[in-house]
Design an enzyme around this catalytic site. Structure first.
Site, mmCIF file in Angstrom:
data_model
loop_
_atom_site.group_PDB
_atom_site.id
_atom_site.type_symbol
_atom_site.label_atom_id
_atom_site.label_comp_id
_atom_site.label_asym_id
_atom_site.label_seq_id
_atom_site.Cartn_x
_atom_site.Cartn_y
_atom_site.Cartn_z
ATOM 1 N N TYR A 14 0.704 -1.089 0.204
ATOM 2 C CA TYR A 14 -0.064 -0.065 -0.015
ATOM 3 C C TYR A 14 0.759 1.401 -0.101
ATOM 4 O O TYR A 14 0.203 2.286 -0.064
ATOM 5 C CB TYR A 14 -0.936 0.045 1.200
ATOM 6 C CG TYR A 14 -1.797 -1.054 1.232
ATOM 7 C CD1 TYR A 14 -2.838 -1.266 0.402
ATOM 8 C CD2 TYR A 14 -1.934 -2.141 2.040
ATOM 9 C CE1 TYR A 14 -3.972 -2.284 0.301
ATOM 10 C CE2 TYR A 14 -2.569 -3.109 2.148
ATOM 11 C CZ TYR A 14 -3.642 -3.413 1.050
ATOM 12 O OH TYR A 14 -4.613 -4.349 1.110
ATOM 13 N N HIS A 19 -4.567 6.375 -1.083
ATOM 14 C CA HIS A 19 -5.303 6.032 0.210
ATOM 15 C C HIS A 19 -4.223 6.066 1.301
ATOM 16 O O HIS A 19 -4.699 6.126 2.407
ATOM 17 C CB HIS A 19 -5.628 4.579 0.066
ATOM 18 C CG HIS A 19 -7.060 4.727 0.646
ATOM 19 N ND1 HIS A 19 -8.020 5.346 0.572
ATOM 20 C CD2 HIS A 19 -7.890 3.439 1.087
ATOM 21 C CE1 HIS A 19 -9.085 5.051 1.015
ATOM 22 N NE2 HIS A 19 -9.342 3.786 1.366
ATOM 23 N N TYR A 64 -6.223 -1.243 9.183
ATOM 24 C CA TYR A 64 -6.557 -0.945 7.961
ATOM 25 C C TYR A 64 -7.789 0.208 7.702
ATOM 26 O O TYR A 64 -8.298 0.348 8.981
ATOM 27 C CB TYR A 64 -6.962 -2.345 7.184
ATOM 28 C CG TYR A 64 -5.938 -3.259 6.927
ATOM 29 C CD1 TYR A 64 -5.062 -3.028 5.798
ATOM 30 C CD2 TYR A 64 -5.652 -4.140 7.845
ATOM 31 C CE1 TYR A 64 -4.182 -4.050 5.573
ATOM 32 C CE2 TYR A 64 -4.237 -5.174 7.703
ATOM 33 C CZ TYR A 64 -3.677 -4.955 6.324
ATOM 34 O OH TYR A 64 -2.760 -5.844 6.028
ATOM 35 N N ASN A 66 -10.454 0.879 6.719
ATOM 36 C CA ASN A 66 -11.989 0.769 7.076
ATOM 37 C C ASN A 66 -12.176 0.528 8.433
ATOM 38 O O ASN A 66 -13.544 0.728 9.034
ATOM 39 C CB ASN A 66 -12.847 -0.284 6.233
ATOM 40 C CG ASN A 66 -12.895 -0.137 4.718
ATOM 41 O OD1 ASN A 66 -12.406 0.977 4.320
ATOM 42 N ND2 ASN A 66 -13.194 -0.858 3.773
ATOM 43 N N ASN A 112 -14.456 5.757 3.646
ATOM 44 C CA ASN A 112 -14.471 4.537 4.666
ATOM 45 C C ASN A 112 -13.992 4.806 5.911
ATOM 46 O O ASN A 112 -14.537 4.639 6.987
ATOM 47 C CB ASN A 112 -14.502 3.553 3.989
ATOM 48 C CG ASN A 112 -15.705 2.985 2.944
ATOM 49 O OD1 ASN A 112 -16.795 3.455 3.200
ATOM 50 N ND2 ASN A 112 -15.224 2.231 2.045
#
EC number: 3.1.1.29
Length: 186
Positions: A14, A19, A64, A66, A112
Protein backbone atom coordinates in the site's frame (compact mmCIF):
# COMPACT_ATOMS: atom_id res chain seq x y z
CA UNK A 1 -1.53 17.54 23.62
CA UNK A 2 -2.44 17.05 19.97
CA UNK A 3 -3.19 13.66 18.45
CA UNK A 4 -2.31 13.79 14.75
CA UNK A 5 -3.64 10.84 12.78
CA UNK A 6 -2.73 9.98 9.22
CA UNK A 7 -5.00 7.44 7.58
CA UNK A 8 -3.71 4.61 5.41
CA UNK A 9 -3.23 0.89 5.17
CA UNK A 10 -0.26 -0.95 6.71
CA UNK A 11 2.02 -3.04 4.51
CA UNK A 12 4.45 -2.52 1.65
CA UNK A 13 1.85 -3.20 -1.04
CA UNK A 14 0.00 0.00 0.00
CA UNK A 15 3.02 2.32 0.18
CA UNK A 16 2.79 5.19 -2.28
CA UNK A 17 -0.92 4.67 -3.00
CA UNK A 18 -3.54 7.40 -3.02
CA UNK A 19 -5.16 5.94 0.10
CA UNK A 20 -1.90 6.25 2.05
CA UNK A 21 -1.23 9.99 1.73
CA UNK A 22 -2.20 10.38 5.41
CA UNK A 23 0.60 7.98 6.38
CA UNK A 24 2.96 9.91 4.08
CA UNK A 25 2.23 13.21 5.87
CA UNK A 26 2.80 11.58 9.28
CA UNK A 27 6.19 10.37 7.99
CA UNK A 28 7.10 13.90 6.88
CA UNK A 29 6.06 15.36 10.25
CA UNK A 30 8.06 12.68 12.06
CA UNK A 31 11.18 13.30 9.94
CA UNK A 32 11.01 17.08 10.21
CA UNK A 33 10.42 17.07 13.97
CA UNK A 34 12.72 14.23 15.03
CA UNK A 35 9.88 11.97 16.16
CA UNK A 36 10.38 8.21 15.95
CA UNK A 37 7.37 6.12 14.96
CA UNK A 38 8.40 2.88 16.61
CA UNK A 39 5.83 1.99 19.27
CA UNK A 40 2.92 -0.28 18.48
CA UNK A 41 0.21 0.90 20.84
CA UNK A 42 -3.58 1.29 20.61
CA UNK A 43 -3.68 -0.72 17.37
CA UNK A 44 -1.42 1.96 15.85
CA UNK A 45 2.16 2.83 15.10
CA UNK A 46 2.79 5.90 17.27
CA UNK A 47 5.49 8.38 18.14
CA UNK A 48 5.53 11.11 20.77
CA UNK A 49 7.33 14.43 20.46
CA UNK A 50 6.87 18.16 20.01
CA UNK A 51 5.68 20.25 17.09
CA UNK A 52 5.51 24.04 17.32
CA UNK A 53 6.27 23.76 21.04
CA UNK A 54 3.28 21.51 21.72
CA UNK A 55 3.33 17.87 22.79
CA UNK A 56 2.01 15.63 20.00
CA UNK A 57 1.25 12.01 19.35
CA UNK A 58 1.73 11.02 15.70
CA UNK A 59 -0.49 8.08 14.77
CA UNK A 60 -0.66 5.62 11.88
CA UNK A 61 -3.55 3.21 12.60
CA UNK A 62 -2.65 -0.40 11.76
CA UNK A 63 -6.26 -1.61 11.59
CA UNK A 64 -6.56 -0.99 7.83
CA UNK A 65 -8.48 1.98 6.53
CA UNK A 66 -12.05 0.76 7.02
CA UNK A 67 -11.48 0.11 10.75
CA UNK A 68 -9.50 3.29 11.54
CA UNK A 69 -12.14 4.32 14.08
CA UNK A 70 -11.31 1.36 16.33
CA UNK A 71 -7.74 2.58 16.77
CA UNK A 72 -8.82 6.19 17.23
CA UNK A 73 -11.45 5.35 19.83
CA UNK A 74 -8.79 3.52 21.85
CA UNK A 75 -6.43 6.52 21.62
CA UNK A 76 -9.18 9.06 22.33
CA UNK A 77 -10.32 7.21 25.45
CA UNK A 78 -6.75 6.77 26.71
CA UNK A 79 -5.43 10.30 26.16
CA UNK A 80 -8.69 12.18 26.85
CA UNK A 81 -7.94 14.93 24.30
CA UNK A 82 -10.62 17.37 23.22
CA UNK A 83 -12.04 17.01 19.69
CA UNK A 84 -10.17 20.19 18.68
CA UNK A 85 -6.87 18.51 19.62
CA UNK A 86 -7.47 15.61 17.25
CA UNK A 87 -6.29 16.23 13.66
CA UNK A 88 -7.02 13.64 10.96
CA UNK A 89 -5.21 13.63 7.60
CA UNK A 90 -6.59 11.62 4.70
CA UNK A 91 -7.06 11.27 0.95
CA UNK A 92 -10.03 12.93 -0.76
CA UNK A 93 -11.35 12.05 -4.22
CA UNK A 94 -13.64 15.09 -4.15
CA UNK A 95 -10.68 17.49 -4.03
CA UNK A 96 -8.55 18.01 -7.15
CA UNK A 97 -5.19 16.28 -7.34
CA UNK A 98 -2.56 18.31 -5.54
CA UNK A 99 -5.04 20.53 -3.67
CA UNK A 100 -5.57 20.75 0.06
CA UNK A 101 -8.73 21.32 2.12
CA UNK A 102 -8.75 21.95 5.86
CA UNK A 103 -12.06 21.72 7.70
CA UNK A 104 -13.03 22.16 11.36
CA UNK A 105 -15.69 19.46 11.21
CA UNK A 106 -17.99 17.68 8.82
CA UNK A 107 -19.33 14.42 7.50
CA UNK A 108 -17.31 11.49 6.25
CA UNK A 109 -18.52 11.83 2.67
CA UNK A 110 -17.58 8.70 0.74
CA UNK A 111 -14.47 7.95 2.81
CA UNK A 112 -14.76 4.66 4.70
CA UNK A 113 -11.93 5.46 7.11
CA UNK A 114 -13.68 8.66 8.14
CA UNK A 115 -17.02 6.84 8.39
CA UNK A 116 -15.39 4.41 10.83
CA UNK A 117 -13.87 7.25 12.88
CA UNK A 118 -17.11 9.23 13.15
CA UNK A 119 -19.10 6.07 13.93
CA UNK A 120 -16.71 5.03 16.71
CA UNK A 121 -16.11 8.47 18.24
CA UNK A 122 -19.75 9.57 17.86
CA UNK A 123 -18.75 13.11 16.84
CA UNK A 124 -17.39 14.87 13.76
CA UNK A 125 -16.16 18.11 15.34
CA UNK A 126 -12.43 17.59 14.85
CA UNK A 127 -10.12 19.32 12.36
CA UNK A 128 -9.21 17.39 9.27
CA UNK A 129 -6.74 17.88 6.44
CA UNK A 130 -8.06 16.47 3.16
CA UNK A 131 -5.53 15.82 0.41
CA UNK A 132 -6.83 15.79 -3.14
CA UNK A 133 -5.94 12.61 -5.00
CA UNK A 134 -8.13 13.15 -8.08
CA UNK A 135 -11.18 11.25 -9.25
CA UNK A 136 -11.26 7.87 -10.98
CA UNK A 137 -12.07 7.87 -14.66
CA UNK A 138 -15.63 6.94 -15.52
CA UNK A 139 -16.30 3.24 -15.04
CA UNK A 140 -13.26 2.60 -12.82
CA UNK A 141 -13.84 0.94 -9.47
CA UNK A 142 -13.27 3.41 -6.61
CA UNK A 143 -11.41 0.88 -4.43
CA UNK A 144 -8.93 0.00 -7.18
CA UNK A 145 -8.40 3.72 -7.86
CA UNK A 146 -7.58 4.73 -4.27
CA UNK A 147 -5.35 1.68 -3.86
CA UNK A 148 -3.39 2.57 -7.00
CA UNK A 149 -0.20 4.59 -7.16
CA UNK A 150 0.07 8.06 -8.63
CA UNK A 151 1.15 8.48 -12.25
CA UNK A 152 4.74 9.67 -12.72
CA UNK A 153 3.66 13.00 -14.18
CA UNK A 154 1.65 13.76 -11.02
CA UNK A 155 4.51 13.17 -8.56
CA UNK A 156 5.65 16.80 -8.34
CA UNK A 157 2.11 17.89 -7.41
CA UNK A 158 1.84 15.03 -4.91
CA UNK A 159 5.17 15.86 -3.20
CA UNK A 160 4.17 19.52 -3.04
CA UNK A 161 0.74 18.86 -1.49
CA UNK A 162 2.19 16.41 1.05
CA UNK A 163 4.67 19.08 2.15
CA UNK A 164 1.86 21.67 2.33
CA UNK A 165 -0.24 19.25 4.37
CA UNK A 166 2.55 18.81 6.92
CA UNK A 167 2.96 22.60 7.10
CA UNK A 168 -0.80 23.00 7.54
CA UNK A 169 -0.78 20.66 10.54
CA UNK A 170 1.98 22.76 12.11
CA UNK A 171 -0.09 25.89 11.38
CA UNK A 172 -3.17 24.36 13.03
CA UNK A 173 -1.10 23.69 16.16
CA UNK A 174 0.67 27.06 16.15
CA UNK A 175 -2.03 29.45 14.89
CA UNK A 176 -5.34 27.59 15.09
CA UNK A 177 -7.54 25.94 12.50
CA UNK A 178 -9.11 29.16 11.16
CA UNK A 179 -5.71 30.70 10.36
CA UNK A 180 -4.56 27.43 8.77
CA UNK A 181 -7.71 27.30 6.63
CA UNK A 182 -7.11 30.86 5.42
CA UNK A 183 -3.50 30.11 4.64
CA UNK A 184 -3.70 26.65 3.02
CA UNK A 185 -7.16 26.02 1.53
CA UNK A 186 -6.81 26.17 -2.23
Amino acid sequence: MYVIVGLGNPGRQYEGTRHNVGFDVIDILADENGIELKKLKHKSLVGEGRIAGQKVLLVKPQTYMNLSGEALLDIYNYYKVSPEELIVIYDDIDTDLGKLRIRKKGSAGTHNGMKSIIYNLQFDTFPRVRIGVGRPEKGRDLASFVLSRFEKDAMEDVKSVLKSASQSVEAIIKEGVDAAMNKFNS
